[in-house]
Enzyme design. Structure first.
Site, PDB file in Angstrom:
ATOM      1  N   LEU A   6       0.844  -1.184   0.000  1.00 16.98           N
ATOM      2  CA  LEU A   6       0.000   0.000   0.000  1.00 16.98           C
ATOM      3  C   LEU A   6       0.888   1.245   0.000  1.00 16.98           C
ATOM      4  CD1 LEU A   6      -2.769  -1.029   2.569  1.00 16.98           C
ATOM      5  CD2 LEU A   6      -2.453  -1.726   0.177  1.00 16.98           C
ATOM      6  N   ALA A   8      -0.341   4.500  -1.516  1.00 12.98           N
ATOM      7  CA  ALA A   8      -1.160   5.544  -2.154  1.00 12.98           C
ATOM      8  C   ALA A   8      -1.234   6.837  -1.350  1.00 12.98           C
ATOM      9  CB  ALA A   8      -2.582   5.015  -2.391  1.00 12.98           C
ATOM     10  N   GLN A  78      -5.389   3.774  -6.502  1.00  8.63           N
ATOM     11  CA  GLN A  78      -6.482   4.012  -5.557  1.00  8.63           C
ATOM     12  C   GLN A  78      -6.856   5.489  -5.685  1.00  8.63           C
ATOM     13  OE1 GLN A  78      -5.535   3.702  -1.374  1.00  8.63           O
ATOM     14  NE2 GLN A  78      -7.647   3.296  -0.786  1.00  8.63           N
ATOM     15  N   GLY A  83      -8.994   4.087   2.926  1.00  5.35           N
ATOM     16  CA  GLY A  83      -8.642   3.088   3.927  1.00  5.35           C
ATOM     17  C   GLY A  83      -7.935   1.879   3.349  1.00  5.35           C
ATOM     18  N   GLU A 146      -8.250 -10.903  18.711  1.00  8.77           N
ATOM     19  CA  GLU A 146      -8.872  -9.579  18.720  1.00  8.77           C
ATOM     20  C   GLU A 146      -7.835  -8.531  18.346  1.00  8.77           C
ATOM     21  OE1 GLU A 146     -11.989  -7.539  21.826  1.00  8.77           O
ATOM     22  OE2 GLU A 146     -10.031  -8.165  22.632  1.00  8.77           O
ATOM     23  N   HIS A 310      29.537  26.303   2.607  1.00  2.00           N
ATOM     24  CA  HIS A 310      30.588  26.907   3.418  1.00  2.00           C
ATOM     25  C   HIS A 310      30.057  27.452   4.744  1.00  2.00           C
ATOM     26  CE1 HIS A 310      30.153  29.619  -0.342  1.00  2.00           C
ATOM     27  NE2 HIS A 310      29.058  29.712   0.364  1.00  2.00           N
TER      28      HIS A 310
END
Length: 402
Positions: A6, A8, A78, A83, A146, A310
């Site tokens: 991904l 984009a 995309q 998302g 989870e 410089h």
């Protein structure tokens, strides 16, 4: 094995550096972040890369082309950054039965990728000190149960590193993923639905992972990558110059007498270094740069075509492409009270966690003689800072500071 990267997004937290280039094309150790990702995937056995591109995609296409190191590169646009689930769904027509998906702005290394790719379906996890800033993962018997995004009270220090091995069946969940509270279709919501349906994702711990979220994170990434380089001098080093430690000097570059370089340092092609300058460890200098007389550079990233000719000091800073610093221009990198440096990001103060951070300077910035840039400054592209002027805070692109 196929990889979907991904790439984009703009990377608004990386401003001002991303006004002119996508975040994935910002260089660390003289290579774009995205190139490090692609090279490590190839080393792990990936033989095709799909890049989901969008913001300033031409920079990505020009750099990697249709083939890189013998591996086919394919592109999907995309059009709206809606998302991670939406990004993956945009590449649906190119997906193989099994593939790895990851972000183009976080560097993961070959050994960890190889371990991950051994699993049929997997999520890379890593233990961190600040899990509340990430998606926290609950694991039972090596299986993900989870993922909770940025919980106030994390159940563990294990976070989702954003690297996944999927089977194509994930597409069914992508299509059913609802809009999140952030207004995006998020891959973690797709995974949650799959887990609730009994799909198992192995949790694979990774040892090394470099997440580049803010400009100062580039310095940490640069330090890590430069610590692994080996001495390789292909340019000319004049008599009287001192090269100590692991230093890489590209073809066509000249290091003039009186220069003192302490590695690890990378200097690109066709640079003029010296005479009588001091380049300190963990500095990378791009192609076609000039570092001249009485200049000191420390722990910094200098992008290509930039001139620091410089009486300049650059410390703990990221300097964009095609900049020119007038004589005597200096960047401060330490507060007088030696406290941690806070910068202004999107109008809000953000603590860098660093006691030393100079500035992030966008492309095409020019300074006059004896200009001063204060600690924690973010300077947009095409800014002029006049002679004797003091620049501080966030300076918008195309500004004039006199």
């Amino acid at each position: 094995m196929q990889a979907v990267i991904l790439a984009a997004g703009e990377g608004t937290r990386m401003r001002p550096l991303t006004y002119t280039k996508p975040k994935v094309m910002l260089p660390v150790a003289n290579k774009p972040i995205l190139q490090h990702v692609v090279e490590n995937l190839i080393g792990a056995g990936v033989d095709e890369v799909i890049l989901v591109v969008g913001y300033r995609e031409e920079r990505v296409r020009e750099h990697l082309g249709e083939e890189f190191s013998g591996v086919r590169i394919r592109y999907v646009r995309q059009r709206k950054q809606l998302g991670t689930a939406h990004a993956l769904l945009s590449a649906e027509h190119l997906l193989e039965d099994r593939f790895v998906m990851l972000n183009g702005d976080a560097i993961v290394f070959e050994d960890d990728l190889k371990n991950l790719l051994r699993e049929e379906m997997a999520i890379a996890v890593r233990e961190v000190e600040n899990p509340q800033d990430f998606g926290v993962v609950t694991v039972e018997d090596g299986v993900v149960r989870e993922i909770i995004e940025k919980p106030e009270v994390p159940k563990s220090n294990l976070i989702n590193a954003g690297i996944y091995v999927f089977k194509k069946e994930i597409v069914d969940y992508l299509r059913r993923t609802p809009l999140s509270v952030r207004g995006e279709y998020e891959i973690t919501d797709s995974i949650t639905m799959a887990v609730q349906d009994g799909v198992e994702f192995k949790a694979v711990r990774i040892e090394r992972w470099i997440d580049v979220g803010y400009p100062w994170d580039m310095l940490r990434a640069n330090e890590i990558l430069l610590s692994e380089i080996e001495r390789d001098i292909r340019g000319e080093v004049e008599e009287g110059a001192v090269i100590k430690g692991n230093v890489v000097i590209g073809e066509g570059s000249v290091v003039m007498a009186g220069s003192y370089i302490v590695g690890p340092v990378i200097i690109g092609r066709n640079c003029r270094i010296g005479p009588n300058c001091y380049i300190r460890p963990y500095t990378s200098i791009g192609d076609n740069c000039h570092v001249g007389n009485a200049v000191e550079i420390k722990n910094s990233i200098i992008m290509s075509n930039t001139k620091i000719p410089h009486l300049n000091y650059i410390g703990d800073s990221v300097i964009g492409e095609n900049c020119n610093f007038g004589a005597g221009t200096k960047i401060a990198n330490l507060r007088l009270d030696e406290g941690e440096i806070t910068v202004n990001v999107k109008g809000k103060p953000v603590n860098t966690g660093r006691k030393k951070f100079g500035a992030a300077v966008g492309d095409n910035v020019k300074t006059g003689i004896n200009a001063s840039i204060n600690v924690g400054s973010l300077i947009g592209n095409d800014v002029f800072i006049g002679p004797g002027a003091v620049a501080a805070g966030f300076i918008q692109p195309h500004s004039r500071v006199f």
